[in-house]
Design a protein around this motif. Structure first.
Motif, mmCIF file in Angstrom:
data_model
loop_
_atom_site.group_PDB
_atom_site.id
_atom_site.type_symbol
_atom_site.label_atom_id
_atom_site.label_comp_id
_atom_site.label_asym_id
_atom_site.label_seq_id
_atom_site.Cartn_x
_atom_site.Cartn_y
_atom_site.Cartn_z
ATOM 1 N N ARG A 71 -0.592 41.017 -99.296
ATOM 2 C CA ARG A 71 -1.809 41.203 -100.500
ATOM 3 C C ARG A 71 -1.159 41.711 -101.784
ATOM 4 O O ARG A 71 -0.253 42.422 -101.836
ATOM 5 C CB ARG A 71 -2.692 42.263 -99.720
ATOM 6 C CG ARG A 71 -3.546 41.616 -98.792
ATOM 7 C CD ARG A 71 -4.735 42.371 -98.106
ATOM 8 N NE ARG A 71 -5.412 41.828 -97.253
ATOM 9 C CZ ARG A 71 -6.130 42.374 -96.190
ATOM 10 N NH1 ARG A 71 -5.800 43.548 -96.005
ATOM 11 N NH2 ARG A 71 -6.620 41.485 -95.211
ATOM 12 N N GLY A 72 -1.776 41.097 -102.686
ATOM 13 C CA GLY A 72 -1.425 41.158 -103.989
ATOM 14 C C GLY A 72 -0.214 40.457 -104.685
ATOM 15 O O GLY A 72 0.358 40.603 -105.655
ATOM 16 N N ARG A 73 0.455 39.792 -103.495
ATOM 17 C CA ARG A 73 1.565 38.777 -103.901
ATOM 18 C C ARG A 73 1.194 37.420 -104.648
ATOM 19 O O ARG A 73 0.126 37.126 -104.526
ATOM 20 C CB ARG A 73 2.365 38.627 -102.685
ATOM 21 C CG ARG A 73 3.251 39.530 -102.539
ATOM 22 C CD ARG A 73 2.916 41.176 -102.418
ATOM 23 N NE ARG A 73 3.928 42.008 -102.115
ATOM 24 C CZ ARG A 73 3.876 43.203 -101.600
ATOM 25 N NH1 ARG A 73 2.667 43.620 -101.217
ATOM 26 N NH2 ARG A 73 4.861 44.134 -101.023
ATOM 27 N N HIS A 74 2.127 36.854 -105.194
ATOM 28 C CA HIS A 74 1.877 35.648 -105.852
ATOM 29 C C HIS A 74 1.689 34.355 -104.796
ATOM 30 O O HIS A 74 2.302 34.734 -103.635
ATOM 31 C CB HIS A 74 3.269 35.020 -106.638
ATOM 32 C CG HIS A 74 3.062 33.857 -107.669
ATOM 33 N ND1 HIS A 74 3.355 32.571 -106.985
ATOM 34 C CD2 HIS A 74 2.884 33.574 -108.789
ATOM 35 C CE1 HIS A 74 3.179 31.766 -107.808
ATOM 36 N NE2 HIS A 74 2.802 32.243 -109.131
ATOM 37 N N ARG A 75 1.168 33.518 -104.833
ATOM 38 C CA ARG A 75 0.813 32.418 -103.933
ATOM 39 C C ARG A 75 1.986 32.002 -103.291
ATOM 40 O O ARG A 75 2.088 31.507 -102.146
ATOM 41 C CB ARG A 75 0.106 31.400 -104.410
ATOM 42 C CG ARG A 75 -1.654 31.653 -104.523
ATOM 43 C CD ARG A 75 -2.430 30.499 -105.428
ATOM 44 N NE ARG A 75 -2.485 29.393 -104.522
ATOM 45 C CZ ARG A 75 -3.294 29.180 -103.714
ATOM 46 N NH1 ARG A 75 -4.557 29.966 -103.686
ATOM 47 N NH2 ARG A 75 -3.467 28.228 -102.653
ATOM 48 N N LEU A 76 3.195 31.627 -104.071
ATOM 49 C CA LEU A 76 4.277 31.112 -103.825
ATOM 50 C C LEU A 76 4.891 32.173 -102.735
ATOM 51 O O LEU A 76 5.547 31.895 -101.662
ATOM 52 C CB LEU A 76 5.332 30.936 -104.744
ATOM 53 C CG LEU A 76 6.547 30.255 -104.473
ATOM 54 C CD1 LEU A 76 6.596 29.007 -103.603
ATOM 55 C CD2 LEU A 76 7.647 29.847 -105.594
ATOM 56 N N ASP A 77 4.996 33.323 -103.068
ATOM 57 C CA ASP A 77 5.630 34.349 -102.357
ATOM 58 C C ASP A 77 4.822 34.484 -100.916
ATOM 59 O O ASP A 77 5.495 34.907 -100.123
ATOM 60 C CB ASP A 77 5.649 35.859 -103.102
ATOM 61 C CG ASP A 77 6.023 35.899 -104.363
ATOM 62 O OD1 ASP A 77 7.190 35.068 -104.669
ATOM 63 O OD2 ASP A 77 6.023 36.810 -105.051
ATOM 64 N N ILE A 78 3.674 34.404 -101.085
ATOM 65 C CA ILE A 78 2.823 34.503 -99.579
ATOM 66 C C ILE A 78 3.127 33.328 -98.774
ATOM 67 O O ILE A 78 3.533 33.562 -97.570
ATOM 68 C CB ILE A 78 1.406 34.579 -99.903
ATOM 69 C CG1 ILE A 78 0.799 35.657 -100.898
ATOM 70 C CG2 ILE A 78 0.549 34.406 -98.680
ATOM 71 C CD1 ILE A 78 -0.597 35.809 -101.424
ATOM 72 N N SER A 79 3.213 32.195 -99.412
ATOM 73 C CA SER A 79 3.438 31.118 -98.458
ATOM 74 C C SER A 79 4.859 31.063 -97.920
ATOM 75 O O SER A 79 5.316 31.158 -96.950
ATOM 76 C CB SER A 79 3.310 29.662 -99.373
ATOM 77 O OG SER A 79 3.555 28.338 -98.552
ATOM 78 N N GLN A 80 6.095 31.449 -98.600
ATOM 79 C CA GLN A 80 7.313 31.813 -98.050
ATOM 80 C C GLN A 80 7.467 32.783 -97.289
ATOM 81 O O GLN A 80 7.914 32.514 -96.282
ATOM 82 C CB GLN A 80 8.407 31.879 -99.531
ATOM 83 C CG GLN A 80 8.490 30.917 -100.321
ATOM 84 C CD GLN A 80 9.467 31.155 -101.406
ATOM 85 O OE1 GLN A 80 9.113 30.918 -102.712
ATOM 86 N NE2 GLN A 80 10.686 31.853 -101.139
#
Length: 640
Positions: free
Chosen positions: A467-476
């Motif tokens: 939560r609160g992370r960039h979409r790329l970070d979440i996906s990785q």
């Protein structure tokens, strides 16, 4: 690199029972450590520690289990602790001596000095089991990414553990039974973190430890996380790309140099991707001599990278060992043997190819190779990472469609709530689940009326980490917490390598490099639509121009639908394993539905659907193989 196993049941303290049970558990781990076997019994406590050794560091002085001189502490280690020389020197300065000169010998002195905080001082890939007799405490530790496996079964009869599930199933208190929920997850490829194919057996999750404490004659068991692959809540809004390029280069050089240290020759796996080519290029420079490179070649141009690998080998002066594989090697007895080693199903015969490759490595008298796994996870290399951030524009799915990318957007409420979107890496497997549902038995269909496997996977992800992370970070992050450990590092890594007593060392998953990679802003990881841009720039003088400029390639074996010879080889396995009697015995599928599905699958002309059909057929076959091998105890076939 080794195999470790053991058990602790305070109610059983017969030396004969302890030893005979441990011997059976060690017997099935001989492939992980053919060089030496060791055991340590604490008879009054009902505790047994076992170890099979593959000698790579400290060839003549690495016997395990390792004990302190007073006998109150004992440890078994599987893997490599790379900073052992520096730590051993520091410990000696404080009058804490290591028992032996292998890398594993630092574990007990570190525990005596730091207690459970010892894990913070470990670098490498490892699974550790340590017994503290004074505190009546047993500790199981798994490395940060789960490169080395460690499983356990906990219950009223105590605790049983092992590097592989097969050793745990040799214990009389752990019956071999396939789990119906896990069968559904295997059909859709994505396991719940911490689960296995077998009822009552769990995987210790990456970056976790399990502590078993004896109190009033019973074991109290607690698990806790000691490390995570965590992204920051915000990134530098004005990054200097050159700074990150240099940072990646420095840390990758150090990671490769660290993993070249051994008392036996170390080679490299070499595909045609930038990851393994970068490893080979750096290893060649660091060793200042020719490196042995091992490459797989397939009989399909659409899936074969060996030509580019050959050019990289020529560029570096590597001695290349090329292994060409056809349907004869990818199906039949080798497929069954790879399934036994994997202990779960796999969607593509790349696992079988990796089994053959590790076999060739050992035939060439090599015990260790450096590999490129983990690069895509660190630097945004997979196409679904780009899709989650940049969308579908300019995307060419090609052979990724049906296996890695979904042709239609999928959403699930649990993932929308967790992440704000449903990660693209999960979406093709949601479609696989939809396609397999009509094939299931009435019992499993009833199960799915109450059990949501997609939501169950989401529930295993820590909300605070996304939560609160960039979409790329979440996906990785979500991919790394599920598919990296449950797929790439198991049937794509350790299990196929150690099947032939061969150690793989994934340099990109060095935690110093990984922790740095999480700080790299998304627009530096993927720049102007180019995946792994920061790595490409860091390796620009190492890689050939054509490879530096090349898009991500699918490192998969050709699926069965791609030619009639492969289809015939799969059909032969179907005729043996998916008979009405076997399907009824296992109880997961409706045989009539399966029969109709296979009939239609061989006539499918849409490439995306055909790839999905291949995946389902592989999983169905292997669920029945696992039942035959582990529940019925059928012997493994010989492989030429």
């Amino acid at each position: 690199m080794c195999g470790i196993t053991g058990f602790w049941n305070p109610q059983r303290n017969s030396e004969r029972d302890l030893r005979s049970t441990l011997d059976r558990m060690l017997d099935v781990l001989d492939h992980r450590g053919p060089d030496e076997r060791g055991s340590r019994l604490f008879i009054d406590q009902g505790l047994a520690l076992g170890h099979t050794r593959l000698s790579i560091i400290g060839l003549d002085c690495g016997h395990q289990p390792i004990s302190t001189d007073d006998g109150d502490y004992a440890v078994t280690v599987n893997g490599e602790l790379y900073n052992y020389k520096r730590i051993r020197t520091q410990l000696a300065c404080e009058s804490l001596e290591c028992n032996g000169k292998s890398d594993s010998s630092i574990a007990l002195p570190l525990y005596l000095k730091y207690g459970l905080a010892m894990v913070e001082h470990l670098r490498g890939e490892f699974a550790i089991v340590l017994y503290d007799h004074r505190e009546q405490r047993l500790i199981l530790i798994r490395d940060r990414f789960g490169i080395k496996p460690l499983y356990y079964a906990a219950g009223d009869n105590g605790l049983v553990w092992g590097s592989e599930v097969k050793s745990i199933l040799q214990h009389p208190d752990v019956p071999a039974k396939l789990c119906p929920k896990a069968a559904v997850h295997q059909m859709m490829q994505v396991m719940v973190p911490g689960s296995t194919a077998f009822e009552g057996v769990d995987a210790l999750q990456p970056g976790h430890m399990l502590v078993a404490q004896l109190r009033d004659g019973r074991l109290e068991i607690d698990t806790q996380r000691w490390w995570d692959f965590t992204f920051p809540e915000s990134h530098d809004p004005n990054p200097d790309p050159a700074e990150y390029v240099q940072g990646v280069q420095d840390r990758l050089i150090d990671a490769v140099a660290t993993r070249l240290e051994a008392d036996v020759p170390v080679g490299c796996y070499l595909s045609g991707g930038i990851d393994s080519c970068s490893i080979l290029g750096l290893a060649t420079t660091l060793m200042q001599s020719s490196v042995k490179a091992f490459t797989i070649a397939f009989d399909s141009d659409e899936y074969d990278e060996s030509n580019i690998a050959k050019r990289m080998a020529e560029r570096t002066g590597a001695e290349q060992e090329l292994l060409r594989l056809t349907e004869k090697e990818l199906y039949g007895p080798a497929f069954e043997r790879a399934t036994w080693h994997a202990e779960r199903t796999f969607y593509n015969t790349l696992a079988v190819a990796k089994w053959h490759m590790s076999r060739r490595v050992r035939a060439c008298n090599y015990k260790a190779v450096v590999t490129g796994e983990g690069s895509d996870e660190l630097f945004g290399g997979y196409p679904f990472f780009k899709r989650d951030w940049l969308g579908r524009e300019g995307e060419e799915a090609g052979v990724f469609a049906g296996a890695i990318l979904a042709e239609e957007d999928q959403k699930h409420a649990a993932w929308q709530d967790l992440c704000g979107f449903t990660p693209s890496w999960l979406q093709p497997w949601m479609l696989v689940l939809q396609r397999c549902s009509p094939l299931l038995s009435s019992d499993l269909k009833d199960l799915l009326n109450e059990y949501d496997p997609i939501a169950e996977i989401a529930d295993a992800i820590d909300p605070a980490a996304v939560r609160g992370r960039h979409r790329l970070d979440i996906s990785q992050y979500t991919w790394s917490k599920t598919m990296l450990e449950g797929q790439i590092l198991t049937w794509g890594g350790d299990r196929m390598d150690m099947a032939n007593s061969m150690e793989a060392r994934p340099a990109f998953l060095d935690h110093h490099l990984a922790e740095y990679a999480t700080t790299i802003p998304p627009e530096v990881r993927i720049r102007d639509g180019v995946e792994k841009w920061v790595l490409r720039e860091a390796m620009v003088n190492v890689l050939p121009r054509e490879l530096y400029e090349r898009k991500k390639f699918a490192f998969m074996a050709p699926p069965a639908h791609t030619d009639p010879v492969k289809r015939a080889a799969v059909q032969e396995m179907i005729d043996h394993w998916l008979t009405p009697e076997r399907v009824a015995e296992v109880g997961f599928f409706d045989h009539s539905a399966v029969e109709r599905f296979i009939h239609d699958a061989w006539r499918e002309t849409d490439g995306t659907i055909a790839r999905r059909n291949d995946i389902l057929i592989n999983h169905m076959l292997q669920l029945h193989m696992l039942h035959g091998q582990y529940v019925e105890g059928q012997p493994l076939p010989a492989v030429d």
